[in-house]
Enzyme design. Structure first.
Site, PDB file in Angstrom:
ATOM      1  N   ASP A 118      -4.289  -2.281   5.040  1.00 14.69           N
ATOM      2  CA  ASP A 118      -4.458  -1.891   6.445  1.00 14.69           C
ATOM      3  C   ASP A 118      -3.199  -2.172   7.266  1.00 14.69           C
ATOM      4  O   ASP A 118      -2.850  -1.399   8.164  1.00 14.69           O
ATOM      5  CB  ASP A 118      -5.684  -2.588   7.053  1.00 14.69           C
ATOM      6  N   SER A 120       0.040  -2.104   6.255  1.00 13.17           N
ATOM      7  CA  SER A 120       1.049  -1.062   5.983  1.00 13.17           C
ATOM      8  C   SER A 120       0.680   0.223   6.697  1.00 13.17           C
ATOM      9  O   SER A 120       1.531   0.917   7.264  1.00 13.17           O
ATOM     10  CB  SER A 120       1.118  -0.736   4.493  1.00 13.17           C
ATOM     11  N   ASP A 143      -6.928  -7.855  -2.821  1.00 15.01           N
ATOM     12  CA  ASP A 143      -7.659  -8.773  -1.935  1.00 15.01           C
ATOM     13  C   ASP A 143      -9.006  -8.177  -1.498  1.00 15.01           C
ATOM     14  O   ASP A 143      -9.882  -8.915  -1.037  1.00 15.01           O
ATOM     15  CB  ASP A 143      -6.818  -9.099  -0.695  1.00 15.01           C
TER      16      ASP A 143
END
Ligand code: F6P
Length: 353
Positions: A118, A120, A143
């Site tokens: 999110d 980037s 993650d």
């Protein structure tokens, strides 16, 4: 009318398994269905921000080899550097927005597909808005903390590696009657640790989202021993911040191991920090399927005229959400009252208070 003729694709943030599968899916859909040209941008936005431009033209023949089966990213990536205040070698900072826009114009890009987390996506969508280029994001991260989507590419493979590590640790734990601690990645989220703990049969799982007490861990280990267990498995997430005084330089897993050693109750603890192997290797089937479905859908929504959206996997289907919604939510942490935490508790695992 759809104006797209040429798109760029880049990978951004930490690598993971399945990135090459996404790139292949994007190229196949763009070339076969829409007859677009695809340019692979090297090393995330750096390929467009610096000179000479770094890119490679991609066609379906580039994927006759094994790329979709291997880890890493054929385009390179970076998880460092802020293009709005880029640290230059002379110590100054520079806003690379203009360089990025010129790079897009030089390559004739009408749109960019960003395979990233999110963070980037938020950065690149701002750069693309400045350059007048459409942008669609595809979520990837071991993650698994990207909001709304149920799968991010790379998570399933990392989880498999962590589970396999648990299987390997169990036999040595049993042979030596030890407490084995496995520390897994996940940045500030505990998804990878929680999934690993359940799949890997852990006795204790500590994650940033659920407060724990050291006494709680020790009590669980003592109870297990009273019931005849001569070894135990603990999974911890790297993201837990707490360290006691004097332990600040240790990772959380090392800290817990050190304290259990000091306890001198014969727990005989050892710690394994799995590290970057979690990001490598061949993608498992789930990651390959998600990567292909999201890659195809990203191209389709660009063709339909959408921009500033991220494609998502939800309820066994693909769709898309505006990037503004992703930004509003931010990082998606483990729900401390959610189904998997309840499952862990239901198994008798100690997962905090
Ligand atoms: O975000 C992916 C991730 O692997 C995290 O789980 C981890 O904390 C971080 O990246 C490691 O980053 P680096 O590759 O810079 O050490």
């Amino acid at each position: 009318m759809n104006q797209i003729r040429r798109i760029g694709v880049l990978t951004s943030g930490g690598d993971c398994a399945g990135l090459n599968t996404v790139i292949r899916a994007v190229v196949h859909r763009a070339v076969w269905t829409y007859k677009w040209e695809v340019i692979g941008i090297m090393d995330s936005t750096e390929g467009l921000c610096f000179r000479p431009l770094r890119f490679k033209r991609l066609g379906v023949s580039d994927f006759y080899g094994p790329y979709e089966r291997i880890g890493g990213t054929m385009l390179g990536t970076t998880n460092k550097g802020n293009p709005f205040a880029y640290a230059m070698p002379d110590g100054s900072t520079r806003d690379l927005t203009g360089d990025f826009g010129e790079g897009c114009r030089e390559l004739g890009l009408d749109a960019l597909i960003v395979i990233g987390g999110d963070g980037s996506m938020a950065i690149v969508s701002k750069l693309c808005a400045g350059a007048g280029v459409k942008m669609v994001g595809i979520p990837k991260t071991i993650d698994n903390d990207t909001p709304i989507t149920e799968h991010s590419v790379g998570f399933a493979t990392a989880r498999e590696k962590c589970m396999n590590a648990m299987d390997d640790l169990q036999t040595t734990a049993a042979s030596h009657h030890r407490v084995m601690i496995l520390e897994v990645m996940g940045r500030d989220a505990g998804h990878l640790a929680l999934h690993t703990a359940i799949a890997g049969g852990a006795d204790v799982c500590l994650i940033p989202e659920v407060p724990y007490t050291y006494d709680g861990v020790v009590t669980k280990l003592r109870r297990m021993r009273e019931q005849g267990a001569d070894h135990a498995l603990i999974v911890v997430a790297e993201g837990i911040k707490e360290r006691g005084p004097g332990y600040e330089k240790l990772t959380f897993g090392q800290y817990l191991c050190a304290r259990l050693k000091e306890e001198q109750e014969g727990f005989n603890p050892r710690v394994t920090i799995l590290g970057h192997v979690q990001r490598g290797g061949a993608p498992v089937a789930t990651d390959r399927i998600v990567a292909n479905a999201l890659g195809v859908h990203a191209v389709d929504i660009l063709a339909a005229g959408k921009t500033d959206h991220m494609v998502i996997w939800q309820s066994n289907n693909v769709s898309e959400v505006p990037l503004s919604e992703i930004a509003k939510i931010g990082t998606q942490n483990v729900d401390p009252h959610g189904m998997l935490v309840n499952t862990a508790r239901g198994l008798g695992m100690y997962i905090g208070e």
